[in-house]
Write a protein that holds these residues in place. Sequence first.
Motif: not given
Length: 422
Positions: A75, A79-80, A273, A297-298
Amino acid sequence: MSTDAAALAREALAAEASRLDAADALRGRRDEFVGSDTPLVYFDGNSLGRPPRAAAARLESFVREEWGGRLIRAWDEAWMDLPFAIGDTIGRAVIGAAPGQTVIGDSTTVLLYKLVRAAFDAQHAADPARVEIVVDRDNFPTDRYLVEGIAAERGGRVRWIDVDLSRGVDAASLSEAVGPQTAVVVLSHVAYRSGYLADAESLTRVAHDAGALMLWDLCHSAGSVPVETDAWGFDLAVGCTYKYLNGGPGSPAFAYVAARHQDALAQPIQGWMGAADVFAMGPEYRPAEGMRRFLSGTPPVLGMLAMQDTIAMIEDAGIRAIRDKSIQLTEFAVRCADDLLAPLGVEVASPRDPAERGGHVTLSHPAMREATARLWAQDVIPDYRDPHGLRIGLSPLSTNFAEVLEGMLAVERVLRELAADS
């Protein structure tokens, strides 16, 4: 048409398909897709694109190395930022957007809801007289259903535009619908039923002249026809990634918000998020700056993997070259329809002018629903849309002209069988 004339028409079309395939600058791209080496004829690339071969290796590597090897560390490592990195690539390669205006997020439906609702609220807050959302009656069902729901939810109303089902919204019909009460206009760049390609630049100007915000649904155009969100003055846009971007079934959509609007719009699904400090876990929501505020969200990391390979192909090939082939493919499909299917009563229910047509062609005949079922059983895969429409979706990177001809000959054969059975 006599038997001899029909045979000559088929021979001429076969020779033309061979010439077009030999001259096709993108012909090598077809081999980069799973299933392109099989006899199956795929006429539904505008609903779900074929998977890129590279996606299989990318997915396997991700599970083993990133997910399996880096685990939660990934992450922070990658990924972020993925929704923004891929969003900017789509902006650059596909929709003509400068960085910082495009993000991968939720489903098409959720992103449409967020942006239409945010646009309506901002417009109504600035001018309480602006209570109307303008949409055409032939827009994709999700768009229409959302507009109706948002209008009811926010005390607004829908202003409907009636359109010819074989075409779409033009400047004259939009000009009649917009005015001092218009908050936002929601239109599709390419009509899902007919393939009509709207003049997005001029229609955006009509909406702006009325003081409205303009939201474009790019689901049937992104990756198939050129889009210039910045140059054409778009306010907002949403597009899916599982059609011409080959992201796979249910892959997440993208949202475009022009930089000039980002700080003024409050999206209605407030999730962690989209907060200013994602990991503060604070007692109240404060929206992030820029495109992060439109996340909720994620991020769906797995769903963002496969599309990257096709986006890279689009950037390498160039959207103009892809559009040129798209026009050739649909023009050839129309010629096949005229020579093979018109004698059977089939009508072309899409614009004949390629400048007004996107990447698919719709063919109309009362037997098309049954014909579609028979074709699927024979590994020829178009789709069906009421009323009586067989839709031929032609993805330029994965479709060749021989495949188009083979599929159109199959449509002819099945319609003849159905006529003989009746």
